[in-house]
Design a protein around this motif. Structure first.
Motif, PDB file in Angstrom:
ATOM      1  N   GLU A  80      74.365  61.258  50.967  1.00 36.52           N
ATOM      2  CA  GLU A  80      75.686  61.369  50.111  1.00 36.52           C
ATOM      3  C   GLU A  80      75.827  60.359  49.016  1.00 36.52           C
ATOM      4  OE1 GLU A  80      79.160  63.033  52.768  1.00 36.52           O
ATOM      5  OE2 GLU A  80      78.926  60.940  52.851  1.00 36.52           O
ATOM      6  N   TYR A  81      75.598  59.146  49.475  1.00 38.70           N
ATOM      7  CA  TYR A  81      75.691  57.996  48.767  1.00 38.70           C
ATOM      8  C   TYR A  81      74.725  58.117  47.609  1.00 38.70           C
ATOM      9  CZ  TYR A  81      77.689  53.260  48.366  1.00 38.70           C
ATOM     10  OH  TYR A  81      78.393  52.125  48.042  1.00 38.70           O
ATOM     11  N   ALA A  82      73.448  58.455  47.654  1.00 34.60           N
ATOM     12  CA  ALA A  82      72.462  58.503  46.776  1.00 34.60           C
ATOM     13  C   ALA A  82      72.901  59.363  45.866  1.00 34.60           C
ATOM     14  CB  ALA A  82      71.122  58.672  47.514  1.00 34.60           C
ATOM     15  N   ARG A  83      73.400  60.587  46.381  1.00 31.85           N
ATOM     16  CA  ARG A  83      73.791  61.747  45.182  1.00 31.85           C
ATOM     17  C   ARG A  83      74.949  60.994  44.331  1.00 31.85           C
ATOM     18  NH1 ARG A  83      76.352  67.872  46.786  1.00 31.85           N
ATOM     19  NH2 ARG A  83      77.689  66.120  47.994  1.00 31.85           N
ATOM     20  N   ARG A  84      75.785  60.771  45.154  1.00 33.68           N
ATOM     21  CA  ARG A  84      77.075  60.128  44.349  1.00 33.68           C
ATOM     22  C   ARG A  84      76.609  59.202  43.197  1.00 33.68           C
ATOM     23  NH1 ARG A  84      80.887  56.806  47.032  1.00 33.68           N
ATOM     24  NH2 ARG A  84      80.567  58.548  48.957  1.00 33.68           N
ATOM     25  N   TYR A  85      75.709  58.183  43.539  1.00 29.21           N
ATOM     26  CA  TYR A  85      75.109  57.264  42.432  1.00 29.21           C
ATOM     27  C   TYR A  85      73.766  57.635  41.981  1.00 29.21           C
ATOM     28  CZ  TYR A  85      79.268  54.527  44.113  1.00 29.21           C
ATOM     29  OH  TYR A  85      80.372  54.194  44.517  1.00 29.21           O
ATOM     30  N   ASN A  86      73.463  59.025  42.065  1.00 26.71           N
ATOM     31  CA  ASN A  86      72.222  59.347  41.687  1.00 26.71           C
ATOM     32  C   ASN A  86      71.065  58.339  41.556  1.00 26.71           C
ATOM     33  OD1 ASN A  86      70.688  61.230  40.285  1.00 26.71           O
ATOM     34  ND2 ASN A  86      70.916  61.050  38.308  1.00 26.71           N
ATOM     35  N   ILE A  87      70.690  57.775  42.887  1.00 23.94           N
ATOM     36  CA  ILE A  87      69.935  57.055  43.198  1.00 23.94           C
ATOM     37  C   ILE A  87      68.741  57.753  43.758  1.00 23.94           C
ATOM     38  CG2 ILE A  87      69.077  54.992  44.622  1.00 23.94           C
ATOM     39  CD1 ILE A  87      71.107  54.252  42.474  1.00 23.94           C
ATOM     40  N   PRO A  88      67.387  57.902  43.194  1.00 28.31           N
ATOM     41  CA  PRO A  88      66.248  58.627  43.816  1.00 28.31           C
ATOM     42  C   PRO A  88      65.857  57.829  45.052  1.00 28.31           C
ATOM     43  CG  PRO A  88      65.619  57.931  41.412  1.00 28.31           C
ATOM     44  CD  PRO A  88      67.227  57.337  41.737  1.00 28.31           C
ATOM     45  N   ILE A  89      65.424  58.523  46.230  1.00 28.08           N
ATOM     46  CA  ILE A  89      65.074  57.843  47.445  1.00 28.08           C
ATOM     47  C   ILE A  89      63.407  58.416  47.657  1.00 28.08           C
ATOM     48  CG2 ILE A  89      65.397  57.869  49.904  1.00 28.08           C
ATOM     49  CD1 ILE A  89      68.267  58.635  49.696  1.00 28.08           C
ATOM     50  N   HIS A  90      62.847  57.611  47.814  1.00 27.99           N
ATOM     51  CA  HIS A  90      61.306  57.887  48.159  1.00 27.99           C
ATOM     52  C   HIS A  90      61.054  57.500  49.654  1.00 27.99           C
ATOM     53  CE1 HIS A  90      56.770  57.330  47.142  1.00 27.99           C
ATOM     54  NE2 HIS A  90      56.988  58.317  47.845  1.00 27.99           N
ATOM     55  N   VAL A  91      61.140  58.641  50.423  1.00 25.21           N
ATOM     56  CA  VAL A  91      60.778  58.364  52.027  1.00 25.21           C
ATOM     57  C   VAL A  91      59.309  58.387  52.101  1.00 25.21           C
ATOM     58  CG1 VAL A  91      61.120  59.298  54.406  1.00 25.21           C
ATOM     59  CG2 VAL A  91      62.728  59.957  52.492  1.00 25.21           C
ATOM     60  N   ARG A  92      58.892  57.325  52.724  1.00 27.32           N
ATOM     61  CA  ARG A  92      57.360  57.349  53.046  1.00 27.32           C
ATOM     62  C   ARG A  92      57.180  56.328  54.106  1.00 27.32           C
ATOM     63  NH1 ARG A  92      55.615  54.032  47.805  1.00 27.32           N
ATOM     64  NH2 ARG A  92      53.615  54.633  48.584  1.00 27.32           N
ATOM     65  N   SER A  93      55.933  56.465  54.692  1.00 23.64           N
ATOM     66  CA  SER A  93      55.653  55.571  55.713  1.00 23.64           C
ATOM     67  C   SER A  93      55.155  54.180  55.580  1.00 23.64           C
ATOM     68  CB  SER A  93      54.494  56.460  56.486  1.00 23.64           C
ATOM     69  OG  SER A  93      53.807  55.682  57.650  1.00 23.64           O
ATOM     70  N   SER A  94      55.464  53.358  56.207  1.00 28.19           N
ATOM     71  CA  SER A  94      55.125  51.838  56.176  1.00 28.19           C
ATOM     72  C   SER A  94      53.528  51.874  56.759  1.00 28.19           C
ATOM     73  CB  SER A  94      55.755  50.988  56.482  1.00 28.19           C
ATOM     74  OG  SER A  94      55.941  50.991  58.206  1.00 28.19           O
ATOM     75  N   PHE A  95      53.224  52.765  57.510  1.00 28.66           N
ATOM     76  CA  PHE A  95      51.926  52.768  58.187  1.00 28.66           C
ATOM     77  C   PHE A  95      50.813  53.438  57.282  1.00 28.66           C
ATOM     78  CE2 PHE A  95      54.956  52.797  61.274  1.00 28.66           C
ATOM     79  CZ  PHE A  95      54.966  51.849  62.131  1.00 28.66           C
ATOM     80  N   SER A  96      50.970  54.040  56.355  1.00 31.20           N
ATOM     81  CA  SER A  96      49.869  54.670  55.207  1.00 31.20           C
ATOM     82  C   SER A  96      50.074  54.489  53.846  1.00 31.20           C
ATOM     83  CB  SER A  96      49.732  56.175  55.604  1.00 31.20           C
ATOM     84  OG  SER A  96      51.031  56.865  54.925  1.00 31.20           O
ATOM     85  N   GLY A  97      49.398  54.630  52.935  1.00 34.51           N
ATOM     86  CA  GLY A  97      49.533  54.319  51.541  1.00 34.51           C
ATOM     87  C   GLY A  97      49.959  55.670  50.918  1.00 34.51           C
ATOM     88  N   LEU A  98      50.253  56.614  51.510  1.00 34.53           N
ATOM     89  CA  LEU A  98      50.218  57.998  50.810  1.00 34.53           C
ATOM     90  C   LEU A  98      52.028  58.098  50.086  1.00 34.53           C
ATOM     91  CD1 LEU A  98      49.361  60.324  53.984  1.00 34.53           C
ATOM     92  CD2 LEU A  98      48.186  59.770  51.804  1.00 34.53           C
ATOM     93  N   GLN A  99      51.798  58.691  49.232  1.00 36.31           N
ATOM     94  CA  GLN A  99      53.111  59.388  48.527  1.00 36.31           C
ATOM     95  C   GLN A  99      54.138  59.855  49.796  1.00 36.31           C
ATOM     96  OE1 GLN A  99      54.714  59.652  45.130  1.00 36.31           O
ATOM     97  NE2 GLN A  99      53.516  57.973  44.984  1.00 36.31           N
ATOM     98  N   GLY A 100      55.036  59.742  49.636  1.00 36.63           N
ATOM     99  CA  GLY A 100      56.082  60.390  50.578  1.00 36.63           C
ATOM    100  C   GLY A 100      56.796  61.452  49.860  1.00 36.63           C
ATOM    101  N   THR A 101      58.115  61.703  50.375  1.00 37.70           N
ATOM    102  CA  THR A 101      59.074  62.789  49.726  1.00 37.70           C
ATOM    103  C   THR A 101      60.037  62.271  48.835  1.00 37.70           C
ATOM    104  OG1 THR A 101      58.938  63.907  51.992  1.00 37.70           O
ATOM    105  CG2 THR A 101      60.569  64.352  50.422  1.00 37.70           C
ATOM    106  N   TRP A 102      60.239  62.680  47.593  1.00 37.23           N
ATOM    107  CA  TRP A 102      61.113  62.222  46.866  1.00 37.23           C
ATOM    108  C   TRP A 102      62.385  62.972  47.061  1.00 37.23           C
ATOM    109  CZ3 TRP A 102      61.167  58.184  43.327  1.00 37.23           C
ATOM    110  CH2 TRP A 102      59.874  57.440  43.159  1.00 37.23           C
ATOM    111  N   VAL A 103      63.576  62.450  47.107  1.00 36.89           N
ATOM    112  CA  VAL A 103      64.847  63.139  47.262  1.00 36.89           C
ATOM    113  C   VAL A 103      65.718  62.679  45.880  1.00 36.89           C
ATOM    114  CG1 VAL A 103      66.907  63.470  48.574  1.00 36.89           C
ATOM    115  CG2 VAL A 103      64.627  62.645  49.782  1.00 36.89           C
TER     116      VAL A 103
END
Ligand code: ASP
Ligand code: MG
Length: 425
Positions: free
Chosen positions: A218-241
């Motif tokens: 909710e907070y991210a949408r209000r301020y339009n902050i892109p979130i990148h959800v990813r693992s700290s255990f791998s180097g893979l690209q995660g999910t962009w919200v």
């Protein structure tokens, strides 16, 4: 190169090894030219252990001292992380939520952030430091007491700091590779989502998906902050919200018709039996519940039997609030006028989420067909523009999620979902 906020969850910093691994990642980001602000959760199951401890000295710990205790968990991890970074030859300073300028209201144990004044963080960054901030905590504006933001609140701290510092991105590091089309602990063939809109992510979070907290999205949408959800255990690209689809290589990621299937077994169902079928009854029932400060989710009212003129009203609510709701209704029994109450905590909710269902007829029918093919009985139904939810027996939930996931073609060809850490506690 801009400023990034990175948040590391408890399973990423569960032990000394984890802290050293995370420290290396943080230093990498710094070496790549970013200014880095890190928000960290308490190590492993520390918060749960502190709660257990509190319950041993007081039956229902709450309020100021409880918050004081719980914030200690994040203080441990922030200081250790700063030390580990220094050990790699880089400058780091840790800050409590209060020092970082996270100002909240004074509702202990579930405070809301009302302002962020990150002056000290800016100074630390300007002096070339990596700033480490304790997640999940702040200081109340009026009483200047230490508060916590509710379980999982470090995500919200991270997004709030990202907004206040005008960060390029808020990276949320967790123990899975991103947001999946279903909980990978339940659906082995769940697929990682490359991009998801704030709206669909909000519905998933509200429907029980635990990867990101509703309040944080909710907070991210209000301020339009892109979130990148990813693992700290791998180097893979995660999910962009984010609000707009991302580009990957030279191709644009498309909006999926269905984003995913969420489930929730944390709710219970209350049925008020034998309510007079006349105007004002629902109003009294739900006023009673609201006055007890209980949030409800789904509501169903049946048609009354003509012979009796009585009807039943069912609603769902968090299990943790069940006792309170029953007590409040019992106390007001004569005022409301009903026969009896039924309480059922063996229920589960399955939700299908996707903006595409607005324009694709047949999604609802396919959803119910999948459940029926799996032999799952439906007890309640509720819908929004981009979601269909049903309540079933708790025992049926895992099977139902898998059936719906397959029916909508969401299964991946390989078992790509890896759960790297965490006890799931
Ligand atoms: N340590 C807190 C919790 O376990 C906050 C967080 O992890 O975000 O709920
Ligand atoms: Mg935690």
């Amino acid at each position: 190169m801009g400023l990034v906020v990175q948040k590391y969850g408890g399973s990423s910093v569960a032990d000394a090894e984890g802290i050293k691994r995370v420290a290396k990642r943080i230093v990498e980001a710094k070496k790549n030219g970013h200014q880095v602000v890190v928000v960290v959760s308490a190590m492993g199951d520390t918060t749960d252990e502190l709660i257990d401890l509190a319950e041993q000295v007081s039956p229902m710990p709450a309020g100021r001292e409880f918050d004081m205790l719980l914030t200690a968990g994040e203080r441990i991890s922030m200081a250790l992380l700063a030390m580990a970074i220094k050990n790699l030859g880089h400058e780091a300073q840790s800050f409590t939520g209060s020092q970082a300028g996270v100002i909240t209201d004074s509702v202990h144990n579930k405070a809301r952030i009302i302002d962020v004044t990150p002056g000290r963080i800016r100074t630390a960054l300007d002096e070339g430091n990596i700033a480490i901030v304790a997640g999940f905590q702040g200081v109340s504006q009026d009483k200047k007491d230490i508060t916590t933001l509710g379980r999982g609140g470090s995500d919200t701290t991270a997004v709030a700091l990202a907004a206040a510092l005008d960060a390029e991105v808020c990276e949320i590091y967790t123990d899975v590779d991103g947001v999946f089309t279903a909980d990978p602990r339940v659906v082995k063939k769940a697929k990682k989502i490359d991009w998801i809109s704030f709206e669909d992510m909000l519905e998933l979070a509200a429907s029980g998906s635990k990867v990101l907290l509703h309040r944080c999205v909710e907070y991210a949408r209000r301020y339009n902050i892109p979130i990148h959800v990813r693992s700290s255990f791998s180097g893979l690209q995660g999910t962009w919200v984010s609000s707009e689809p991302i580009e990957q290589g030279d191709k644009q990621v498309e909006q999926a018709i269905i984003s995913g299937v969420a489930h929730d077994t944390s709710e219970a169902k209350v049925t008020v039996v034998g309510v007079p079928d006349k105007p004002g009854e629902a109003a009294v029932i739900f006023r009673t519940i609201a006055d007890a400060e209980i949030n409800i989710d789904m509501i169903v009212q049946n048609v009354s039997a003509a012979s009796t003129g009585l009807t039943d009203i069912s609603f769902t609510l968090p299990k943790a609030e069940g006792r309170k709701a029953i007590d409040a209704l019992e106390k007001n029994k004569s005022g409301i006028g009903f026969d009896s109450l039924r309480y059922d905590d063996q229920i589960g909710k399955i939700s299908l989420v996707g903006a595409g269902m607005k324009t694709n007829p047949g999604v609802t029918a396919d959803f119910f067909t999948a459940l029926s093919d799996a032999g799952v009985n439906i007890e309640l139904i509720s819908t929004s523009e981009i979601r269909i939810s049903v309540v079933t027996r708790a025992d049926d939930v895992a099977e139902a999620v898998r059936a719906v996931h397959s029916a909508f073609g969401l299964d991946s060809d390989s078992d790509e979902a890896v759960v790297y850490g965490g006890t799931g506690r």
